[in-house]
Design an enzyme around this catalytic site. Sequence first.
Site, short mmCIF file in Angstrom:
data_model
loop_
_atom_site.label_atom_id
_atom_site.label_comp_id
_atom_site.label_asym_id
_atom_site.label_seq_id
_atom_site.Cartn_x
_atom_site.Cartn_y
_atom_site.Cartn_z
N ALA A 42 -77.57 1.51 -0.26
CA ALA A 42 -77.30 -0.01 -0.22
C ALA A 42 -76.25 -1.07 -1.34
CB ALA A 42 -78.92 -0.69 0.59
N GLU A 43 -75.75 -2.20 -0.41
CA GLU A 43 -75.40 -3.48 -1.35
C GLU A 43 -77.23 -3.85 -1.63
OE1 GLU A 43 -72.64 -3.59 -3.02
OE2 GLU A 43 -71.88 -1.86 -2.13
N THR A 97 -87.21 -4.06 2.75
CA THR A 97 -87.95 -4.56 1.00
C THR A 97 -88.14 -6.33 1.60
OG1 THR A 97 -87.01 -6.79 -0.40
CG2 THR A 97 -85.25 -5.78 1.27
N ASP A 98 -89.32 -6.57 0.33
CA ASP A 98 -90.09 -7.75 1.22
C ASP A 98 -89.52 -8.69 1.41
OD1 ASP A 98 -89.49 -7.94 -1.62
OD2 ASP A 98 -91.48 -8.18 -2.41
N GLU A 99 -88.75 -8.42 0.73
CA GLU A 99 -87.40 -9.83 0.60
C GLU A 99 -86.85 -10.18 2.29
OE1 GLU A 99 -83.93 -10.79 -1.94
OE2 GLU A 99 -84.65 -9.59 -3.32
N TYR A 149 -78.50 -10.24 1.24
CA TYR A 149 -78.89 -9.27 1.69
C TYR A 149 -79.75 -9.23 2.46
CZ TYR A 149 -81.84 -6.02 -1.28
OH TYR A 149 -82.52 -4.74 -0.95
N SER A 163 -79.60 -8.70 6.05
CA SER A 163 -78.64 -7.27 6.41
C SER A 163 -79.41 -6.70 6.36
CB SER A 163 -77.46 -6.29 5.10
OG SER A 163 -77.78 -6.76 4.22
N LYS A 164 -80.48 -6.12 5.12
CA LYS A 164 -81.92 -5.55 4.97
C LYS A 164 -82.26 -5.73 6.53
CE LYS A 164 -82.43 -2.93 2.29
NZ LYS A 164 -81.91 -1.31 2.21
N PRO A 171 -78.30 -20.68 -4.54
CA PRO A 171 -78.29 -20.99 -3.34
C PRO A 171 -79.52 -20.29 -2.43
CG PRO A 171 -76.13 -20.68 -3.52
CD PRO A 171 -77.41 -20.25 -4.93
N HIS A 179 -82.60 -19.65 -3.16
CA HIS A 179 -83.39 -19.35 -3.86
C HIS A 179 -84.98 -19.11 -3.63
CE1 HIS A 179 -84.23 -17.14 -7.78
NE2 HIS A 179 -84.04 -16.40 -7.61
P1 NAD Z 1 -78.70 0.00 -6.19
O1 NAD Z 1 -77.91 -0.52 -6.35
O2 NAD Z 1 -79.21 0.42 -7.80
O3 NAD Z 1 -78.46 1.31 -5.98
C1 NAD Z 1 -77.64 2.01 -4.82
C2 NAD Z 1 -77.24 2.60 -4.28
O4 NAD Z 1 -76.39 2.57 -3.26
C3 NAD Z 1 -76.22 3.33 -5.81
O5 NAD Z 1 -75.96 4.31 -6.35
C4 NAD Z 1 -74.72 2.64 -5.06
O6 NAD Z 1 -73.54 3.62 -5.69
C5 NAD Z 1 -74.99 3.49 -3.50
N1 NAD Z 1 -74.45 2.92 -2.17
C6 NAD Z 1 -74.15 2.22 -2.05
N2 NAD Z 1 -73.28 1.98 -0.94
C7 NAD Z 1 -73.00 2.90 -0.44
C8 NAD Z 1 -72.32 4.02 0.43
N3 NAD Z 1 -72.07 2.88 1.40
N4 NAD Z 1 -72.09 5.50 0.95
C9 NAD Z 1 -73.08 5.95 -0.72
N5 NAD Z 1 -74.15 5.16 -1.12
C10 NAD Z 1 -73.53 3.86 -1.63
O7 NAD Z 1 -79.84 -0.47 -5.28
P2 NAD Z 1 -81.61 -0.22 -5.99
O8 NAD Z 1 -82.40 -0.95 -6.73
O9 NAD Z 1 -82.01 1.46 -6.41
O10 NAD Z 1 -81.91 0.09 -4.41
C11 NAD Z 1 -82.61 0.59 -3.76
C12 NAD Z 1 -83.24 0.42 -2.14
O11 NAD Z 1 -84.16 0.04 -2.31
C13 NAD Z 1 -82.04 -0.61 -1.64
O12 NAD Z 1 -81.62 0.02 0.16
C14 NAD Z 1 -82.18 -1.81 -1.73
O13 NAD Z 1 -82.75 -2.74 -0.77
C15 NAD Z 1 -83.80 -1.22 -1.14
N6 NAD Z 1 -84.74 -1.74 -2.62
C16 NAD Z 1 -84.64 -2.10 -3.77
C17 NAD Z 1 -85.53 -3.03 -4.39
C18 NAD Z 1 -85.54 -3.34 -6.38
O14 NAD Z 1 -86.53 -4.07 -6.49
N7 NAD Z 1 -84.68 -2.65 -6.75
C19 NAD Z 1 -86.51 -3.42 -4.08
C20 NAD Z 1 -87.02 -3.24 -2.33
C21 NAD Z 1 -86.15 -2.84 -1.90
#
Ligand code: NAD
Length: 320
Positions: free
Chosen positions: A87-88, A128-130, A153, A156-157, A277, A279
């Site tokens: 994800a982004e 995400t909890d967001e 963000y 989109s999730k 913004p 937040h």
């Molecule tokens: P991160 O940004 O560290 O990692 C995302 C990874 O996805 C990266 O390695 C990136 O290269 C890859 N990626 C992005 N676009 C891609 C594409 N089109 N095809 C293939 N790979 C792609 O994110 P994270 O913090 O490890 O989060 C992972 C997941 O957990 C996400 O879905 C995020 O929404 C969710 N999440 C994260 C958190 C948090 O606290 N970090 C909390 C809740 C949910």
Amino acid sequence: MRSLTSILLTGGAGFIGSALARALLARPDLEHLVILDALTYAGSRANLAGPDQDPRLTFIEGDIADDTLVSELLEKFNCDGIMHLAAESHVDQSIENPAKFITTNINGTFSLLDVARRHDVALLQCSTDEVYGPIAAPAKADESFPLKPSSPYSASKASADLIVQAAHTTFDQEIVIARCSNNYGPRQHREKLIPTLVHCALRDQPLPIYGSGKQVRDWIHVDDTARGLIKVFESGLSHRIYNLGANCERTNLEIAHTVLKHLNKPESLIEHVRDRPGHDLRYAIDTTRAMATLGWQPLIPFQEGFEKVVRELGAALSPN
Ligand code: NAD
């Protein structure tokens, strides 16, 4: 129980994905782990140093939206399921450039889901909890709470979650959703709150805190999340959503104070900057379902886990 014999993990070169890769490879029943990652600015092969020596791991650089590639991988490795983390992921970036969040998080998830349907494999959507938006204290959002995302963000999730749920309702697809709270841990990208605070503190630079710093987040160690994601994938009921959090609420200001304390730096380094913004003030989730029905619970106490992570991030981000 879903089988973990051969798994396609998207986003495995990112923060949570690389922790999940380690947890999956610790399982003796896992025969193949195929990581598909586009290596955006947020992903790095270095995050897989160690696991990449395991002969069961295959790393493929590619986009989740490349349906031909995904289809080939599912077939070649005879995958049982997809754990979808790519994800982004940064809210600030979603304010700067929302379009790529729509492309990856919504269209990319749809594409992956569609391939999963054609191959009849289960998909875990990491959310995400967001998506619940701000929750006024003392309430906690359970999985039935309405979706009220505030940022591009989280919107989109939330959109992706709905598309994933519709795939079950319409096509009877095997899907599960995990909604995770804020993760802390090693290998997190420098742009995120805790690595930023550690980076600045180590250089005696001001620690930027948005607005009052009173925003509350529920912090969970990334290894606890990784175990939770495996439980949700293995044992979660199809079409079910599972909140994964640690019931560990801290304000951003408290997090900054704790970082400074562990690094022996003065509190005068904290600098309040213009708020983001839209937040959200507080995220809080009710994790009863995951704890009662999956036999999962977070095991790493914040005090211990956080101090260790500040040291680990400090070593990785040290100016020397
Ligand atoms: P991160 O940004 O560290 O990692 C995302 C990874 O996805 C990266 O390695 C990136 O290269 C890859 N990626 C992005 N676009 C891609 C594409 N089109 N095809 C293939 N790979 C792609 O994110 P994270 O913090 O490890 O989060 C992972 C997941 O957990 C996400 O879905 C995020 O929404 C969710 N999440 C994260 C958190 C948090 O606290 N970090 C909390 C809740 C949910």
